[in-house]
Enzyme design. Structure first.
Site, PDB file in Angstrom:
ATOM      1  N   LYS A   1       0.844  -1.203   0.000  1.00 41.35           N
ATOM      2  CA  LYS A   1       0.000   0.000   0.000  1.00 41.35           C
ATOM      3  C   LYS A   1       0.880   1.255   0.000  1.00 41.35           C
ATOM      4  O   LYS A   1       0.678   2.172  -0.780  1.00 41.35           O
ATOM      5  CB  LYS A   1      -0.925  -0.023   1.224  1.00 41.35           C
ATOM      6  CG  LYS A   1      -1.852   1.168   1.273  1.00 41.35           C
ATOM      7  CD  LYS A   1      -2.859   1.082   2.399  1.00 41.35           C
ATOM      8  CE  LYS A   1      -3.645   2.389   2.485  1.00 41.35           C
ATOM      9  NZ  LYS A   1      -4.568   2.435   3.600  1.00 41.35           N
TER      10      LYS A   1
ATOM     11  N   LYS B   1       9.093  -0.653  14.033  1.00 40.48           N
ATOM     12  CA  LYS B   1       9.713  -0.361  12.733  1.00 40.48           C
ATOM     13  C   LYS B   1      10.838   0.660  12.899  1.00 40.48           C
ATOM     14  O   LYS B   1      11.927   0.506  12.351  1.00 40.48           O
ATOM     15  CB  LYS B   1       8.663   0.230  11.776  1.00 40.48           C
ATOM     16  CG  LYS B   1       7.654  -0.757  11.229  1.00 40.48           C
ATOM     17  CD  LYS B   1       6.783  -0.050  10.192  1.00 40.48           C
ATOM     18  CE  LYS B   1       5.560  -0.880   9.833  1.00 40.48           C
ATOM     19  NZ  LYS B   1       4.611  -0.163   8.987  1.00 40.48           N
TER      20      LYS B   1
ATOM     21  N   GLY C   1      -5.041  -1.747   4.810  1.00 39.32           N
ATOM     22  CA  GLY C   1      -4.201  -2.864   4.361  1.00 39.32           C
ATOM     23  C   GLY C   1      -4.859  -4.220   4.582  1.00 39.32           C
ATOM     24  O   GLY C   1      -4.926  -5.057   3.683  1.00 39.32           O
ATOM     25  N   ARG C   2      -5.400  -4.431   5.787  1.00 41.77           N
ATOM     26  CA  ARG C   2      -5.966  -5.762   6.087  1.00 41.77           C
ATOM     27  C   ARG C   2      -7.353  -5.947   5.496  1.00 41.77           C
ATOM     28  O   ARG C   2      -7.977  -6.990   5.676  1.00 41.77           O
ATOM     29  CB  ARG C   2      -5.939  -6.017   7.596  1.00 41.77           C
ATOM     30  CG  ARG C   2      -6.555  -4.913   8.418  1.00 41.77           C
ATOM     31  CD  ARG C   2      -6.191  -5.020   9.892  1.00 41.77           C
ATOM     32  NE  ARG C   2      -6.672  -3.857  10.644  1.00 41.77           N
ATOM     33  CZ  ARG C   2      -6.011  -2.713  10.761  1.00 41.77           C
ATOM     34  NH1 ARG C   2      -4.836  -2.557  10.185  1.00 41.77           N
ATOM     35  NH2 ARG C   2      -6.510  -1.712  11.457  1.00 41.77           N
TER      36      ARG C   2
END
Ligand code: F6P
Length: 533
Positions: free
Chosen positions: A199, A503, A258-259
Site C-alpha cells: 500500500k 519499525k 491494508g488488512r
C-alpha cells in the site's frame, strides 16, 4: 454525562451482570429452559449458517447484548461506514472496502467523493491483464507483500487453487531471505511474473524482497526483466519510481485499509492465477454479506450476532483468548488471517477520541485446521484452566478428494463442539472405570484426569461448499464482526499505530549492526547488538 453515554454505561453494566450470572449455570441447561433457543441463535447470511446456541448467553442475555449494540449506535456507525464517512479518524480516512466488491455501477462515496467509477475501471484493467497473462507464456507468479498485502491473497489461493494449477502462485512476505529463496527456487524467470504489493511502497520487507527478486529477473533476462515486474500500491508514483513500467502498476486508494485490501488490485495475483471470473465471484460473495450486514435487523444480523457473542465472552466473562478451527484444510490459513484482521484492528488501548478504553478490547486469536488441531492444542481447550471459546467452521461438500474422508471430518467438527459443551462428568468417568473392574484407589487416581468440565462455548459456522462466493462471504462476515466490536468498544478499528515503534527501532538497530555509531540501549539490548555486530 449526556444521555447516550449514560445509556451506554447502563447497557455495559447489564452485560457485565449477565456475564457474572452466566458463570453460575451451564450452557446445556439453557436448551431445556429456552425452547426457541435454536431458532433465535441461528442465522443464515449470504449462504453461511451460523449457530450461536452453544454460547454461554441466555436469550435474555442476548437481549441485553442487543441493547448494548443499540446504545453504542451500531446502526448509526454502520450507516456512516457505508456512507464513506471518515470512520478512521486518526488517519482522517473512510474505510470503504465494500466499494471494492459492490456490483458494477454502484455509487460509493469516500468522504463525499465518488469512487465507484475508478473501482470499476481498475476491475476492468485487472480483468484485461489477467486474460492477457493467462493466454501468454507465464507459468508462475511470485507475490511479494506482507501483512494485509499478503495474508488475504495467500488465504484466497490456498482456499481456491486448483489441484494442478496452470499458473502456480508463490508468496514471499518475510524479510528472512529464506522465504524468497524458496519462492524462487525451480522457477524460470522467463515464464515468471513478480507482483510487488505494498500500500505504502515503503515497507522494508517488501522492498528488500522486491529488489532481490528484480535482481533474480535481471540476472537471467537483462533489460527484459522489468517487463516481468508488476506493482500494486496506493502510492503508484513510488512503484513507478522503483522501476515498474507504468502500464504494469495497479493503484488502490488510501480509504482501503491494508488488512481490508484483498478485494482491490491487491488480489491481482489471485485474479490472474485463479482466473478473473473466480475473483469476481469472491467479490460477489462479499457483496452479498455487505448487503446482509447493511440491511438485516440487529437481532438477525450475522456479523452483529457473532460480534455480540464474542464480546459476551470477552467482556461479560473476561475471556481474553479465542480459538478458530476451520475443519477444512483449504482454510488452514484462516486463523492467521483473522489474527491480523482482529488484533491489528481491535488491539487498542485508547478509544477513537483518545481516552483510555473503558472495556477490554481484542481477544488474542489462535488456531489451526481441524482435525489437525485436535492433536495439538485441543487438550488445552478441553481441560485447560482457562475457558477458551472456539469458532468452528465446517464445510459440507469437499472441493476435492474422497467424500468418505469428508464425512469423518464433519463428524469430528460436530463431535468436538458437542464435547466442548457437554464435557464428561466425574461420576460418569467413575462409573465407567468401575465397570471395567478398576480398584477404588485406581479410580480415585484416574477419575479427575479423565473428567472434562465442559461448558466451553463454540460458534459453529456451516458452509455448504467452499466456493469463491462462500469464501468472500466468510471473510466479509468477520470484517464486519470486527467493525461491530470496534463500535461497542468505542475504538478505531482501522488504524494500527502500534506497529510503528518496532519499525523505527529496527531501522536504528540495523544501522548499528551495519557498523554505525552505537545508540543508547538498555544493557540487554546493547549486549545483543554487540554480539551480532
Ligand atoms: O504491519 C503494519 C502494516 O502497516 C499492515 O497494516 C499492512 O498490511 C502491512 O504493514 C504492509 O504494509 P504495506 O502494504 O504498505 O507494505
Amino acid at each position: 454525562m449526556d444521555r447516550r453515554l449514560s445509556e451506554l454505561d447502563t447497557a455495559w453494566s447489564r452485560l457485565d451482570t449477565a456475564g457474572a450470572a452466566a458463570k453460575d449455570r451451564r450452557i446445556e441447561a439453557l436448551f431445556d429452559a429456552e425452547p426457541d433457543r435454536l431458532a433465535r441463535l441461528g442465522v443464515s447470511a449470504a449462504g453461511l449458517d451460523l449457530d450461536l446456541s452453544k454460547q454461554p448467553w441466555s436469550l435474555a442475555d442476548l437481549d441485553a447484548a442487543l441493547d448494548l449494540a443499540r446504545a453504542a449506535d451500531v446502526e448509526g456507525r454502520r450507516a456512516a461506514l457505508f456512507a464513506g464517512e471518515i470512520v478512521n479518524a486518526s488517519e482522517g480516512r473512510p474505510a470503504l472496502h465494500m466499494a471494492l466488491r459492490a456490483p458494477r455501477g454502484a455509487d460509493f462515496r469516500a468522504a463525499g467523493q465518488p469512487v465507484s467509477g475508478e473501482v470499476d475501471a481498475t476491475r476492468a484493467r485487472m480483468k484485461a491483464f489477467a486474460e492477457q497473462v493467462r493466454s501468454g507464456p507465464t507459468r508462475a507468479i511470485v507475490h511479494i507483500g506482507i501483512g494485509g498485502s499478503d495474508l488475504g491473497p495467500r488465504l484466497i489461493w490456498e482456499a481456491l487453487k486448483p489441484l494442478d494449477p496452470r499458473i502456480e502462485l508463490r508468496f514471499a512476505a518475510n524479510v528472512d531471505p529464506n522465504e524468497l529463496a524458496q519462492a524462487l527456487t525451480g522457477l524460470d524467470p522467463a515464464t515468471t511474473l513478480v507482483v510487488v504489493v505494498s500500500k505504502t511502497f515503503t515497507t522494508l520487507e517488501t522492498l528488500t524482497n522486491a529488489e532481490a527478486a528484480r535482481g533474480w529477473l535481471r540476472a537471467a533476462l537483462g533489460d527484459a526483466a522489468d517487463g516481468h515486474l508488476v506493482a500494486v500500491s496506493a502510492a503508484p508514483d513510488k512503484a513507478r519510481a522503483f522501476g515498474v513500467p507504468a502500464d504494469q502498476v495497479f493503484a488502490f486508494w488510501d480509504w482501503v485499509g491494508g488488512r481490508y485490501s484483498l478485494w482491490s488490485a491487491v488480489g491481482l495475483s489471485c485474479a490472474v492465477a485463479l482466473g478473473y471470473e473466480v475473483f469476481e465471484r469472491l467479490l460477489a460473495g462479499a457483496a452479498a454479506m455487505d448487503a446482509h450486514f447493511a440491511k438485516a435487523p440487529l437481532e438477525a444480523n450475522a456479523p452483529v450476532l457473532l460480534a455480540l457473542a464474542h464480546v459476551f465472552n470477552r467482556n461479560g466473562l473476561d475471556r481474553p483468548v479465542r480459538a478458530v478451527v476451520p475443519y477444512a484444510q483449504r482454510l488452514r490459513l484462516f486463523p492467521a488471517f483473522l489474527q491480523q484482521l482482529e488484533t491489528e484492528s481491535n488491539g487498542k488501548r485508547v478509544t477513537a477520541d483518545s481516552r483510555p478504553a473503558p472495556h477490554a478490547t481484542a481477544a488474542a486469536v489462535f488456531g489451526d485446521a481441524g482435525t489437525n488441531g485436535q492433536h495439538a492444542f485441543f487438550q488445552l481447550l478441553h481441560q485447560g484452566t482457562e475457558v477458551i471459546p472456539v469458532d468452528i467452521l465446517a464445510v459440507r461438500q469437499p472441493t476435492d478428494g474422497d467424500p468418505e474422508g469428508q464425512k469423518k471430518l464433519l463428524a469430528n467438527a460436530i463431535a468436538q463442539a458437542e464435547a466442548l459443551m457437554a464435557g464428561r462428568s466425574e461420576s460418569d468417568v467413575r462409573a465407567e472405570l468401575q465397570a471395567k473392574g478398576l480398584k477404588p484407589a485406581e479410580i480415585d487416581a484416574l477419575a479427575p484426569q479423565r473428567t472434562f468440565p465442559g461448558d466451553r462455548p463454540t460458534a459453529f459456522l456451516l458452509i455448504e461448499r467452499l466456493t469463491p462466493e462462500a469464501l468472500g462471504a466468510l471473510i466479509a462476515l468477520y470484517e464486519h464482526k470486527v467493525f461491530v466490536e470496534g463500535v461497542l468498544w468505542g475504538i478505531n478499528s482501522f488504524d494500527q499505530w502500534g506497529v510503528e515503534l518496532g519499525k523505527t527501532l529496527a531501522a536504528r538497530v540495523l544501522g548499528e549492526l551495519e557498523g554505525g555509531p552505537a545508540g543508547r540501549h538498555d544493557p540487554s539490548t546493547a549486549a545483543l547488538i554487540a554480539k551480532l555486530r
